[in-house]
Enzyme design. Structure first.
Site, PDB file in Angstrom:
ATOM      1  N   GLU A  98       0.811  -1.218   0.000  1.00 50.57           N
ATOM      2  CA  GLU A  98       0.000   0.000   0.000  1.00 50.57           C
ATOM      3  C   GLU A  98       0.846   1.271   0.000  1.00 50.57           C
ATOM      4  OE1 GLU A  98      -3.665  -1.852   2.636  1.00 50.57           O
ATOM      5  OE2 GLU A  98      -2.030  -0.847   3.671  1.00 50.57           O
ATOM      6  N   CYS A 101      -2.947  32.799  12.295  1.00 50.02           N
ATOM      7  CA  CYS A 101      -2.726  33.478  13.571  1.00 50.02           C
ATOM      8  C   CYS A 101      -2.245  32.464  14.587  1.00 50.02           C
ATOM      9  CB  CYS A 101      -4.008  34.130  14.029  1.00 50.02           C
ATOM     10  SG  CYS A 101      -4.455  35.453  12.944  1.00 50.02           S
ATOM     11  N   GLU A 102      -1.005  32.087  14.452  1.00 46.64           N
ATOM     12  CA  GLU A 102      -0.456  31.019  15.273  1.00 46.64           C
ATOM     13  C   GLU A 102       1.059  31.028  15.086  1.00 46.64           C
ATOM     14  OE1 GLU A 102      -2.958  28.088  15.918  1.00 46.64           O
ATOM     15  OE2 GLU A 102      -1.491  26.569  16.417  1.00 46.64           O
ATOM     16  N   TYR A 121       0.189  14.040   1.686  1.00 46.95           N
ATOM     17  CA  TYR A 121      -0.148  14.529   3.027  1.00 46.95           C
ATOM     18  C   TYR A 121      -0.088  16.051   3.138  1.00 46.95           C
ATOM     19  CZ  TYR A 121       0.437   9.557   3.929  1.00 46.95           C
ATOM     20  OH  TYR A 121       0.332   8.190   3.875  1.00 46.95           O
TER      21      TYR A 121
HETATM   22  N1  LLP Z   1      -1.247   1.557   4.684  1.00 46.62           N
HETATM   23  C1  LLP Z   1      -1.680   1.918   5.907  1.00 46.62           C
HETATM   24  C2  LLP Z   1      -2.482   0.985   6.677  1.00 46.62           C
HETATM   25  C3  LLP Z   1      -1.357   3.167   6.428  1.00 46.62           C
HETATM   26  O1  LLP Z   1      -1.763   3.492   7.647  1.00 46.62           O
HETATM   27  C4  LLP Z   1      -0.578   4.062   5.661  1.00 46.62           C
HETATM   28  C5  LLP Z   1      -0.227   5.389   6.170  1.00 46.62           C
HETATM   29  C6  LLP Z   1      -0.178   3.663   4.375  1.00 46.62           C
HETATM   30  C7  LLP Z   1      -0.521   2.395   3.925  1.00 46.62           C
HETATM   31  C8  LLP Z   1       0.631   4.550   3.455  1.00 46.62           C
HETATM   32  O2  LLP Z   1       1.864   4.887   3.983  1.00 46.62           O
HETATM   33  P1  LLP Z   1       2.917   5.693   3.059  1.00 46.62           P
HETATM   34  O3  LLP Z   1       3.312   4.779   1.946  1.00 46.62           O
HETATM   35  O4  LLP Z   1       2.198   6.884   2.563  1.00 46.62           O
HETATM   36  O5  LLP Z   1       4.005   6.036   3.987  1.00 46.62           O
HETATM   37  N2  LLP Z   1       0.523  12.105   7.819  1.00 46.62           N
HETATM   38  C9  LLP Z   1       1.824  11.484   7.916  1.00 46.62           C
HETATM   39  C10 LLP Z   1       1.828  10.089   7.382  1.00 46.62           C
HETATM   40  C11 LLP Z   1       0.800   9.197   8.039  1.00 46.62           C
HETATM   41  C12 LLP Z   1       0.747   7.843   7.414  1.00 46.62           C
HETATM   42  C13 LLP Z   1      -0.463   7.112   7.844  1.00 46.62           C
HETATM   43  N3  LLP Z   1      -0.641   5.816   7.282  1.00 46.62           N
HETATM   44  C14 LLP Z   1       2.840  12.366   7.192  1.00 46.62           C
HETATM   45  O6  LLP Z   1       2.466  13.431   6.709  1.00 46.62           O
HETATM   46  O7  LLP Z   1       4.018  12.041   7.133  1.00 46.62           O
END
Ligand code: LLP
Length: 434
Positions: free
Chosen positions: A293, A364-365, A393
């Site tokens: 994923e 405003c932070e 993200y």
């Molecule tokens: N599969 C599951 C079950 C997940 O929880 C996530 C990410 C992914 C796949 C995808 O992960 P990636 O390949 O994108 O690393 N907001 C944070 C990242 C949170 C990731 C949450 N889950 C940031 O901006 O770095």
């Protein structure tokens, strides 16, 4: 001028930054700022390289599911659909977006540690390929809801494999102290499998783990696969049940700054497949169908955000604040994780980065910053500032804090622009107010 973090960026004869061959200063002029710009061709290339790696190293016996939480809109779902990959969704909103482009639901994985009844029913109604069950409460509820709907829910279990991925605490998920999934060590996962196998309206097909995000190492993925295969072996031996599918999640790291050293995407499946094949032989278990994923790795390098520089405040002997017309509303990652980015003055991209400044957002932070002590060309009011590798993200985590409308998302392909998401208007801001 040093090389950029993403390969789709360059400098043209005017000294302007380009993305996918298009002049970013012109784009900012035409579409306004803040502005998200995504390179569709690069997104597609990433989808293909993950897909190819599954075919090449695991004989195609798997599915790449794009984690849409990284960046979700109908256009992105269309791209994933056209590239023949699946989708990981975590909410009714993401599922609804996918349904909006007739996404093949058998290729959808539905995640979340606290899905509502509404969401579980929606997942059943749309017949998503796999619901990733997070806990025993959810299992019981899903069995009831599936019974009411007269269907069988196809499920996988989210498992905490107990692997320490070397990444930020907030995005690390595989260890025992995590809100996600069933624990292996305590026997919780094993008992839960027994329960699922006894249920009339549950079809238990596999196990899932996700060890974290922005990981640069291949080893933790292979280790996680090993832990999961040991569990599959235990279920086979003790319950005489052969688990058919193994979902190894996402988390593949990308280059935000020069310090980051990502692994070529193909290498993950190469390494993991080899280990999985060896272990299956050793343990006498069938090779599972593998799902991965990737989220960030597909979209982050393909995106940039363009801002217009406003006031500049020089505080002698302390620092220089350069204010921009966006900030934590469109990119909360620095405020949340102190994430590092690369900054380029888009209209002076051929010059040296000769100043060190703090980039301040417009909210405003005090914590609304995009970076502190960052190197960039000397900035003046009116300059176009590009923040690189913001394709993941950013838009998906944006908010209307301070009632600021969200920026639009442009998709660039073959030097043509498509508006994937329109700019929000002030009317949008009060749309739901009574
Ligand atoms: N599969 C599951 C079950 C997940 O929880 C996530 C990410 C992914 C796949 C995808 O992960 P990636 O390949 O994108 O690393 N907001 C944070 C990242 C949170 C990731 C949450 N889950 C940031 O901006 O770095």
């Amino acid at each position: 001028m040093s090389e950029f973090v993403s390969k789709n960026l360059a400098v043209n004869e005017k000294g302007h930054l380009t993305i996918g061959g298009m002049d970013t200063v012109e784009l900012a002029k035409e579409y306004g700022t803040p502005l998200y710009v995504m390179d569709e061709d690069l997104i597609r290339e990433h989808c293909r390289s993950f897909r190819r790696s599954m075919e090449k190293y695991y004989d195609g016996a798997g599915l790449v599911c794009y984690a849409s939480k990284a960046f979700c809109c109908k256009e992105m779902c269309r791209i994933a659909k056209e590239e023949g990959i699946g989708l990981d969704v975590v909410s009714a909103g993401e599922l609804y977006t996918a349904a909006g482009v007739d996404f093949p639901m058998d290729k959808v994985c539905y995640h979340g540690n606290n899905k509502t009844d509404f969401e579980l029913c929606m997942a059943l109604k749309y017949k998503v390929g796999r619901i990733i069950v997070d806990n025993i409460f959810e299992l019981e509820r899903l069995n009831e809801l599936a019974a009411e709907a007269g269907v069988k829910a196809r499920i996988m279990y989210r498992i905490k494999p107990g692997i320490d991925a070397h990444t930020h605490d907030f995005v690390k998920t595989g260890q025992i102290d995590s809100k996600f999934g069933f624990a292996l060590e305590t026997g919780e996962a094993f008992e839960a499998v027994k329960r699922a196998l006894s249920m009339e309206h549950i079809e238990f097909v596999g196990v899932h783990c996700h060890i974290g995000s922005q990981i640069f190492d291949i080893a933790p993925f292979a280790e996680a696969a090993e832990v999961m295969l040991c569990f599959i072996e235990k279920i086979k031996k003790e319950l005489n049940y052969e688990i058919r599918e193994l979902n190894l999640g996402g988390g593949f790291g990308i280059k935000y700054t020069e310090e980051d050293t990502p692994v070529p995407y193909e290498n993950y499946m190469e390494h993991v497949s080899k280990r999985v094949k060896e272990l299956c032989k050793e343990k006498g278990i069938k090779q599972p169908f593998i799902l991965i994923e990737p989220g960030r790795s597909i979209v982050a390098p393909a995106g940039i955000t363009l801002y217009t520089v406003g006031g500049i405040k020089e505080i002698p002997n302390i620092r220089t604040y350069v204010s921009i017309d966006g900030g934590m509303g469109d990119n909360p990652r620095y405020a949340l994780y102190k994430s590092a980015y690369d900054f380029v003055a888009a209209n002076k991209a051929d010059r040296d980065k000769d100043s060190v400044v703090t980039i301040a957002g417009r909210c405003c932070e005090s914590g609304d910053l995009l970076g502190e002590g960052v190197s960039v060309q000397t900035l003046e009011p009116g300059d176009t500032l590009a923040v690189l590798a913001t394709g993941a993200y950013n838009y998906s985590m944006s908010s209307n804090y301070n009632r600021v409308p969200k920026p639009p998302v442009l998709m660039i392909s073959d030097k043509k622009v498509k508006i994937a998401v329109k700019r929000e208007t002030l009317e949008d801001i009060i749309r739901n107010d009574e």
